[in-house]
Design an enzyme around this catalytic site. Structure first.
Site, mmCIF file in Angstrom:
data_model
loop_
_atom_site.group_PDB
_atom_site.id
_atom_site.type_symbol
_atom_site.label_atom_id
_atom_site.label_comp_id
_atom_site.label_asym_id
_atom_site.label_seq_id
_atom_site.Cartn_x
_atom_site.Cartn_y
_atom_site.Cartn_z
ATOM 1 N N HIS A 229 4.884 -24.310 25.158
ATOM 2 C CA HIS A 229 4.923 -25.663 25.704
ATOM 3 C C HIS A 229 5.021 -25.965 27.514
ATOM 4 O O HIS A 229 4.786 -25.118 28.242
ATOM 5 C CB HIS A 229 6.005 -26.787 25.201
ATOM 6 N N HIS A 287 5.471 -21.963 28.513
ATOM 7 C CA HIS A 287 6.349 -21.137 28.701
ATOM 8 C C HIS A 287 6.790 -21.367 27.935
ATOM 9 O O HIS A 287 6.974 -22.519 26.780
ATOM 10 C CB HIS A 287 7.535 -21.657 29.861
ATOM 11 N N ARG A 297 23.311 -18.226 22.300
ATOM 12 C CA ARG A 297 22.769 -18.585 24.431
ATOM 13 C C ARG A 297 23.193 -20.095 24.107
ATOM 14 O O ARG A 297 22.876 -21.044 23.160
ATOM 15 C CB ARG A 297 21.768 -18.327 24.250
#
Length: 318
Positions: A229, A287, A297
């Site tokens: 996106h 990206h 994460r």
């Protein structure tokens, strides 16, 4: 539902109760598997599972093996100055109102390990863990937005300040919010210096949020964080995007790398606690985030706009 999960049994028998529950679950699972292992179909099913797993792994690796260059690895320390990668600005900016002193005149991406310490990153990670322990997504991606109060809960979002009320004072402190504000200010300053901007003409914008990502299967589109996106297209108000990583690639989790998808190949940044990656938000920085394969994460997305109409304030304790 999710709130109940965070509350452990209370009282003197709590530990014993937990042991009995775990022992009962283990016995039930063991009994079920012993019966199944005796089945003549087990070997056939095992072969099918192996073949399917191998096919899925090949697809996964082929998707994320397209990284042609690692811009910054986990083991590197980028200090004291940011590592800057210039890219041509896209023509998209010609279609947007320009704000002198803020609208990108030069575009690119940069990484620094010198503005947030690992100790500060750990403090912010604990803040995120406490907030997300109140609920969390049923899929692999959960968010906590201290500005709007948005918190993932199951397949939806709730306002953490309204939903939990006075309990918030037991989860967050004034010091937490002050550190968050200080770090935001440092990120704003380094972006301004790197791109030659007037920091007073940059404004925090939404969404700015904590994220927690693991390998749990996605349940809704909000869990599908891995799609390519462009932030300026997706969010509209974004002019500069930054990511502050709160955990380490390769030790806290695998996968989860940030991938810039350039016309001549993909380039990646490997997360490191305290690392800040930032970039201009236009088409020049298409990206995606690699799927997390194991572990968890943690990161904070901090976004800035040149349009004061889309500015938001720093969060404050209710």
């Amino acid at each position: 539902m999710a709130l109940l999960r965070m509350r452990a049994p209370q009282g003197a028998n709590a530990t014993e109760i937990e042991k009995k529950i775990k022992r009962g679950n283990a016995l039930r699972q063991g009994s079920a598997w012993r019966g199944f292992l005796g089945s003549r179909w087990f070997l056939v099913l095992l072969l099918v599972v192996v073949l399917m797993s191998g096919g899925a792994l090949w697809i996964y690796l082929s998707l994320d093996s397209e990284v042609t260059e690692t811009l910054v690895s986990r083991g590197e320390l980028v200090s004291p100055h940011p590592r800057i990668y210039s890219v041509p600005c896209s023509e998209d900016y010609n279609n947007h109102k320009r704000y002198p002193g803020c609208t990108p005149q030069k575009c690119g991406r940069a990484v620094t390990d010198s503005i947030v310490t690992r100790e500060e990153a750990e403090t912010l990670k604990r803040l995120a863990e406490r907030g997300l322990a109140l609920a969390g997504s049923e899929g692999g991606a959960s968010i906590l937005d201290l500005h709007s109060g948005a918190l993932s809960m199951g397949k939806q979002f709730v306002n953490i300040y309204r939903y939990f009320g006075e309990q918030i004072g037991e989860v967050f402190t004034e010091e937490d919010f002050q550190l968050y504000k200080d770090v935001r200010g440092r990120i704003q300053a380094v972006i301004a210096e790197t791109f030659g901007l007037n920091p007073a003409l940059m404004f925090l914008t939404k969404p700015t949020f904590f994220s927690r990502i693991n390998s749990t299967i996605a349940q809704t589109q909000h869990d599908e964080y891995w799609h390519p996106h462009i932030d300026k297209v997706t969010y509209g108000s974004f002019d500069y995007t930054s990511l502050l990583y709160l955990s380490d690639y390769g030790s806290d989790f695998s996968g989860g790398r940030f991938i810039f998808m350039d016309p001549n190949g993909n380039r990646t940044v490997e997360p490191r606690a305290g690392r800040v990656s930032f970039f201009s938000s236009g088409t020049e920085n298409l990206h995606r985030v690699e799927k997390v394969s194991w572990g968890t994460r943690f990161a904070i997305t901090v976004s800035f706009t040149c349009d004061p109409a889309h500015a938001i304030a720093d969060p404050a304790m209710p």
